[in-house]
Design a protein around this motif. Structure first.
Motif, short mmCIF file in Angstrom:
data_model
loop_
_atom_site.label_atom_id
_atom_site.label_comp_id
_atom_site.label_asym_id
_atom_site.label_seq_id
_atom_site.Cartn_x
_atom_site.Cartn_y
_atom_site.Cartn_z
N MET A 1 0.84 -1.20 0.00
CA MET A 1 0.00 0.00 0.00
C MET A 1 0.87 1.25 0.00
N LYS A 2 0.52 2.19 -0.84
CA LYS A 2 1.30 3.43 -0.92
C LYS A 2 0.44 4.58 -0.44
N LEU A 3 1.07 5.48 0.31
CA LEU A 3 0.34 6.61 0.88
C LEU A 3 1.09 7.89 0.52
N PHE A 4 0.35 8.86 -0.03
CA PHE A 4 0.96 10.14 -0.41
C PHE A 4 0.21 11.27 0.31
N ASN A 5 0.97 12.29 0.68
CA ASN A 5 0.36 13.53 1.17
C ASN A 5 0.60 14.57 0.08
N LEU A 6 -0.40 14.77 -0.78
CA LEU A 6 -0.17 15.59 -1.98
C LEU A 6 0.18 17.04 -1.65
N PRO A 7 -0.53 17.70 -0.70
CA PRO A 7 -0.13 19.08 -0.42
C PRO A 7 1.31 19.20 0.07
N GLU A 8 1.74 18.25 0.91
CA GLU A 8 3.12 18.32 1.41
C GLU A 8 4.13 18.02 0.31
N ALA A 9 3.77 17.14 -0.62
CA ALA A 9 4.70 16.73 -1.67
C ALA A 9 4.72 17.69 -2.85
N ALA A 10 3.80 18.66 -2.88
CA ALA A 10 3.66 19.52 -4.06
C ALA A 10 4.94 20.31 -4.35
N LYS A 11 5.38 20.25 -5.59
CA LYS A 11 6.54 21.04 -6.03
C LYS A 11 6.08 22.00 -7.12
N PHE A 12 6.65 23.17 -7.11
CA PHE A 12 6.30 24.20 -8.09
C PHE A 12 7.57 24.68 -8.78
N SER A 13 7.40 25.20 -9.98
CA SER A 13 8.53 25.76 -10.71
C SER A 13 8.08 27.06 -11.37
N THR A 14 8.94 28.06 -11.34
CA THR A 14 8.58 29.32 -12.00
C THR A 14 8.66 29.19 -13.52
N ASP A 15 9.36 28.17 -14.01
CA ASP A 15 9.53 27.99 -15.45
C ASP A 15 8.28 27.50 -16.15
N LYS A 16 7.65 26.49 -15.56
CA LYS A 16 6.52 25.83 -16.21
C LYS A 16 5.79 24.99 -15.18
N PRO A 17 4.57 24.54 -15.51
CA PRO A 17 3.84 23.69 -14.56
C PRO A 17 4.70 22.49 -14.15
N CYS A 18 4.64 22.13 -12.90
CA CYS A 18 5.48 21.06 -12.37
C CYS A 18 4.72 19.74 -12.46
N ARG A 19 5.21 18.85 -13.28
CA ARG A 19 4.56 17.56 -13.54
C ARG A 19 5.33 16.49 -12.79
N GLU A 20 4.62 15.63 -12.06
CA GLU A 20 5.31 14.58 -11.32
C GLU A 20 4.56 13.27 -11.46
N LEU A 21 5.31 12.22 -11.76
CA LEU A 21 4.74 10.88 -11.86
C LEU A 21 4.80 10.24 -10.48
N LEU A 22 3.62 10.00 -9.88
CA LEU A 22 3.58 9.43 -8.53
C LEU A 22 3.53 7.92 -8.54
N PHE A 23 2.84 7.37 -9.54
CA PHE A 23 2.60 5.93 -9.55
C PHE A 23 2.41 5.47 -10.98
N ASP A 24 2.98 4.31 -11.32
CA ASP A 24 2.86 3.83 -12.68
C ASP A 24 2.83 2.31 -12.69
N SER A 25 1.76 1.76 -13.19
CA SER A 25 1.65 0.31 -13.34
C SER A 25 0.90 0.06 -14.66
N PRO A 26 0.78 -1.20 -15.09
CA PRO A 26 0.05 -1.44 -16.34
C PRO A 26 -1.40 -0.97 -16.29
N ASN A 27 -1.99 -0.87 -15.09
CA ASN A 27 -3.41 -0.53 -14.99
C ASN A 27 -3.71 0.87 -14.44
N LEU A 28 -2.73 1.50 -13.86
CA LEU A 28 -2.99 2.79 -13.22
C LEU A 28 -1.74 3.67 -13.28
#
Lengths: 82, 82
Positions: free
Chosen positions: B1-28
């Motif tokens: 089981m994986k648990l994320f706290n999205l507000p705490e983990a949020a990263k921002f960049s002045t250059d462009k929207p900050c894109r982050e891959l949190l989870f990747d599997s064949p189904n999700l």
């Protein structure tokens, strides 16, 4: 394209947590659960072909399973393995 | 089981929207996008095998595509067909 306003669409019940199926396809199922204060879902397992992702939008609570507890608050994302 | 706290983990960049891959599997696959005020993603299409679901957690903005615009605010859920 489907668009939902989850806070406006939220339904609650004094009997039990209010479960609503918003979207269902072979690849994606989206459900909402709305809890009145004090309501809970019993510990359970999922019979899903893929991971189950659970995201808290409003309110505060606790995830529990076995001996462990985890806080649930806005922005908490839980991903359960398939 | 994986648990994320999205507000705490949020990263921002002045250059462009900050894109982050949190989870990747064949189904999700779960990604976050964080925008500084005024930042935007250009109109684009998705090359996905399934629907793409997009949920606004914080802030306000606009979804646009062609002639139409839709408000994006906390609890807005957009599901794009595969």
């Amino acid at each position: 394209m489907k668009l939902f306003n989850l806070p406006e669409a939220a339904k609650f019940s004094t009997d039990k947590p209010c479960r609503e199926l918003l979207f269902d396809s072979p690849n994606l199922r989206v459900l909402t659960f709305n809890f009145e204060p004090g309501q809970e879902l019993p510990v359970h397992s999922h019979n899903a072909d893929s991971e189950v992702a659970l995201l808290i939008l409003e309110g505060e609570g606790v995830f529990t399973g076995g001996a462990e507890e985890f806080p649930a608050k806005p922005g908490t994302l839980q991903i359960m393995p398939s």
